[in-house]
Design a protein around this motif. Structure first.
Motif, mmCIF file in Angstrom:
data_model
loop_
_atom_site.group_PDB
_atom_site.id
_atom_site.type_symbol
_atom_site.label_atom_id
_atom_site.label_comp_id
_atom_site.label_asym_id
_atom_site.label_seq_id
_atom_site.Cartn_x
_atom_site.Cartn_y
_atom_site.Cartn_z
ATOM 1 N N VAL A 298 1.994 8.586 7.657
ATOM 2 C CA VAL A 298 0.905 8.188 8.550
ATOM 3 C C VAL A 298 -0.261 7.812 7.638
ATOM 4 O O VAL A 298 -0.729 8.639 6.850
ATOM 5 C CB VAL A 298 0.482 9.347 9.480
ATOM 6 C CG1 VAL A 298 -0.688 8.932 10.367
ATOM 7 C CG2 VAL A 298 1.673 9.822 10.321
ATOM 8 N N ILE A 299 -0.676 6.555 7.713
ATOM 9 C CA ILE A 299 -1.711 6.050 6.809
ATOM 10 C C ILE A 299 -2.990 5.797 7.603
ATOM 11 O O ILE A 299 -2.949 5.140 8.643
ATOM 12 C CB ILE A 299 -1.246 4.741 6.129
ATOM 13 C CG1 ILE A 299 0.076 4.977 5.386
ATOM 14 C CG2 ILE A 299 -2.327 4.221 5.178
ATOM 15 C CD1 ILE A 299 0.774 3.698 4.959
ATOM 16 N N SER B 66 8.450 16.459 7.077
ATOM 17 C CA SER B 66 9.158 15.185 7.227
ATOM 18 C C SER B 66 8.227 13.998 7.009
ATOM 19 O O SER B 66 8.661 12.857 7.039
ATOM 20 C CB SER B 66 9.789 15.092 8.623
ATOM 21 O OG SER B 66 8.783 14.945 9.610
ATOM 22 N N PHE B 67 6.943 14.261 6.816
ATOM 23 C CA PHE B 67 5.959 13.160 6.785
ATOM 24 C C PHE B 67 4.839 13.468 5.795
ATOM 25 O O PHE B 67 4.634 14.608 5.414
ATOM 26 C CB PHE B 67 5.339 12.989 8.177
ATOM 27 C CG PHE B 67 4.636 14.244 8.624
ATOM 28 C CD1 PHE B 67 3.293 14.448 8.338
ATOM 29 C CD2 PHE B 67 5.326 15.251 9.289
ATOM 30 C CE1 PHE B 67 2.652 15.620 8.710
ATOM 31 C CE2 PHE B 67 4.699 16.431 9.666
ATOM 32 C CZ PHE B 67 3.359 16.609 9.370
ATOM 33 N N GLU B 68 4.132 12.398 5.426
ATOM 34 C CA GLU B 68 2.880 12.551 4.681
ATOM 35 C C GLU B 68 1.752 11.932 5.487
ATOM 36 O O GLU B 68 1.985 11.007 6.263
ATOM 37 C CB GLU B 68 2.953 11.792 3.363
ATOM 38 C CG GLU B 68 3.924 12.337 2.348
ATOM 39 C CD GLU B 68 3.942 11.418 1.133
ATOM 40 O OE1 GLU B 68 3.297 11.741 0.132
ATOM 41 O OE2 GLU B 68 4.595 10.358 1.223
ATOM 42 N N ILE B 69 0.553 12.425 5.281
ATOM 43 C CA ILE B 69 -0.636 11.790 5.859
ATOM 44 C C ILE B 69 -1.481 11.336 4.673
ATOM 45 O O ILE B 69 -1.828 12.141 3.814
ATOM 46 C CB ILE B 69 -1.418 12.773 6.744
ATOM 47 C CG1 ILE B 69 -0.545 13.208 7.933
ATOM 48 C CG2 ILE B 69 -2.717 12.149 7.233
ATOM 49 C CD1 ILE B 69 -1.198 14.241 8.839
ATOM 50 N N GLY C 106 0.790 -1.228 0.000
ATOM 51 C CA GLY C 106 0.000 0.000 0.000
ATOM 52 C C GLY C 106 0.817 1.270 0.000
ATOM 53 O O GLY C 106 1.858 1.378 -0.669
ATOM 54 N N ALA C 107 0.378 2.233 0.796
ATOM 55 C CA ALA C 107 0.980 3.567 0.797
ATOM 56 C C ALA C 107 2.325 3.597 1.525
ATOM 57 O O ALA C 107 2.994 4.633 1.535
ATOM 58 C CB ALA C 107 0.023 4.566 1.442
#
Lengths: 312, 312
Positions: A252-253, A284-287, A120-121
Motif C-alpha cells: 500500500v503506497i 502479507s503487506f507493506e505500507i 516506484g515502490a
C-alpha cells in the motif's frame, strides 16, 4: 526508450521527457494550463510545450494523466471537475494529431498507481494499492497486474469508501468517507472546529491553517494537532485494513502532500493497520510512503505508455 | 461438455454432474463429509461419490469449491477453519489420482462468484461483486473478467470490510465488520440483545431464534424485527456503496440464506444504495438476488473448470 509524461492540472501542467529504462526524468518544464482559453488552445499549448522541451531529442509516445473520468480506449475526457467545459473532449486524438505521435490518456490517480508500479515502490509487484492524500483523497488499484477501473472506468474512488456512516460530512454529500478525514481539506476543517476548545493551539500561530501546520503542531506535542493526527491515522487504518482484506495487496503506497508528514504519520498508521487486519493477512503487506515525490505525476503519466504497450 | 462440481462442506458434500452448455444439473447427490476420518478418507469418499453418481456417463474434469485458503495453482488447501487438520493438504492432486481426471480447486466464495458469472445473474458480465449472507458473510469479486483473489489468494474477504469502527464486535475480533451486521450469526445476536426491551416480539414465539424468524417477524411489522432489518440494510448499503465506488461493477449479486428474505430486504437496500453512491455511479449497476438458489454451490464448483480453461 524515451517517453513524454504530461501531468495535466487545473492550473499548471507539467511535462517531462522520461527515460523508461532508468525511470529518470531527462528534462522537464511546467506551463500554465489556461483552461479559460478552451480545450483546443490547451491542447495546442501542451503540444508547443512538448516540442520546446524535446528540442532535437526523439521520443516514442506521450502519456497524459488527467483529472476526471476518462475513456481510456479513445483518449477522451468524458468529464472533469477541473475542466467543466470538457464534455467528451477528445484530448488524446487532438494532441496526437498535432504531434504525430501516439498519445495515451489515463485518469491521474490511476496514472499515479502505474508510476509506482513501473518506477516506484511497486516495482516488480502485481498487487498494489495507492492513496494520494492531497486536497482530496485519490486512489489507484493494481490487482493481478491489471489496473482496476471498473465497467465504466470510474472505479478506484478509494477516497469515497465509507469508513463511518455516522461520521464527518464529505464534500460528496455522504457521511464518513475516507476523504472526510484524510484530505488536507478535512484536516483544515478539523483544525477550525477545534479552535473554540483549543484557541491557543500553535496551529493558529501560522499565517494560514494548513495540513502541514497541523502535523507540525502535532510533532511539537500540540494537543489539537495530536487529536487531528490520531483521527487521520484511525480513518486511514480502517480504510487500509478493508483494502487489505479486499485486495490482499503486496504493498500500500501513500503519496500526496500529507504523506510528507513521514514517520510521524506512518509509524502509528502501520501499527494500527497491523492490529486491524485478520491473522492470515499479518505480514502479507507493506505500507510505504511514495518515493517518487514531486516527480510522481510525470513518471506516472509516462508509465501509462508502458502499461498500455504491455497489454496491447 | 459435462463437468463434475463438488461443494465440499464441513458436514455435507454435494456432488453434481453439470452440463456446461445449458448450466443444468443432470444429477446430483449429497454425502456426509466425515472430516473426522481424516483427509485421505474424505478424498476417497468424494471419489466414490463421484463414480457412483456418474455411472456410465462421461465427464471432462472436476471443480471443487472448498472453504478456507486455497493454493489454486496446485489444488492445495493451505488451511481451512472447517478442516482444522488440513494444513497444506493436496486435495486436488489426491482426487485427480483416484479419478484420473483434471481436478481444479477454488475457495467456495470465489467459486460462487464464478458460478454467477458462468450460469447466473452475472452471465456475460465482466465486473461482478457477490455477497453470500449465511452464517458468515462471504465475498467474491470478478473485475475486468478476472477473479480478484490477491497476492496470496486470500483477498475478497468482503465480510470483513469495516463499515463502522465503533460498531458491533465481529467474530474476527474487529469492531464493525459487515459480517457483524449482515450474517445470520449477527442477526440472531441482535434479536437476543433486543429481548429485554421487546420481550413480546413474535421473534421469540418460535422454537428457535433464526434469521428467518427475524425477517418473518419484520414482515408482520414486529418492531424488533424491523429495527434489525433496518440495521442489516444500512450495513449492507454502506458496504455495497463502497464496493461500487471501488470496483464500478455492472452487478452486485446477493445470495445465501438471508437473501431469501427477497424484496423485503432488496427493496430498501436498493433504495439506500442509490442514495449513497456518487452521481457518476447512479444507474451504473444492478443489485440482484442470486437466481441459482440451492444449486449455486454445485454450479459454482463446476464453473471453476470453465474459468480455468479460459485462462490457461
Amino acid at each position: 526508450m524515451k517517453i513524454i509524461g504530461v501531468d495535466l492540472g487545473g492550473t499548471f501542467t507539467k511535462i517531462g521527457l522520461v527515460d523508461s529504462n532508468t525511470g529518470k526524468i531527462i528534462k522537464k518544464k511546467e506551463i500554465e494550463t489556461m483552461v479559460e482559453l478552451g480545450g483546443d488552445a490547451v491542447v495546442k499549448r501542451i503540444s508547443e510545450g512538448i516540442n520546446e522541451l524535446v528540442g532535437s531529442e526523439t521520443y516514442e509516445a506521450v502519456g497524459i494523466g488527467s483529472p476526471g473520468s476518462i475513456d481510456i480506449e479513445n483518449g477522451i475526457v468524458r468529464f472533469s471537475p477541473n475542466f467543466p467545459d470538457w464534455i467528451d473532449f477528445p484530448l488524446g486524438p487532438k494532441l496526437s494529431n498535432l504531434l504525430n505521435k501516439k498519445v495515451y490518456v489515463e485518469n491521474d490517480a490511476n496514472s499515479f498507481a502505474l508510476g509506482e508500479k513501473w518506477f516506484g515502490a511497486g516495482k516488480g509487484k502485481k498487487h498494489i494499492i495507492v492513496l494520494t492524500l492531497g486536497t482530496g483523497v485519490g486512489g489507484g488499484i493494481i490487482s493481478h497486474d491489471i489496473l482496476i477501473t471498473g465497467a465504466n472506468g470510474i472505479g478506484a474512488e478509494l477516497g469515497h469508501v465509507i469508513i463511518n456512516p455516522k461520521g464527518r460530512l464529505c464534500g460528496c454529500g455522504n457521511y464518513g468517507c475516507l476523504e472526510a478525514y484524510a484530505s488536507a481539506t478535512a484536516i483544515i476543517k478539523m483544525a477550525y472546529e477545534g479552535r473554540k476548545k483549543f484557541p491557543d493551539s500553535i496551529i493558529f500561530k501560522n499565517d494560514k491553517v494548513t495540513a502541514k501546520a497541523v502535523f507540525d503542531a502535532a510533532k511539537s506535542n500540540d494537543r489539537l494537532g495530536l487529536i487531528i493526527r490520531d483521527e487521520v491515522v484511525e480513518a486511514l487504518a480502517v480504510a487500509i485494513a478493508s483494502f487489505i482484506h479486499t485486495f490482499n495487496p503486496e504493498v500500500v503506497i501513500i503519496g500526496g502532500g500529507i504523506s510528507k508528514a513521514g514517520e510521524f504519520l506512518f509509524k502509528p498508521l502501520k501499527s494500527r493497520v497491523n492490529e486491524l487486519v485478520m491473522p492470515s493477512f499479518k505480514n502479507s503487506f507493506e505500507i510505504i510512503q511514495s518515493p517518487l515525490v514531486e516527480n510522481a505525476s510525470i513518471l506516472g503519466a509516462a508509465s501509462i505508455v508502458l502499461q498500455r504497450r504491455k497489454t496491447t
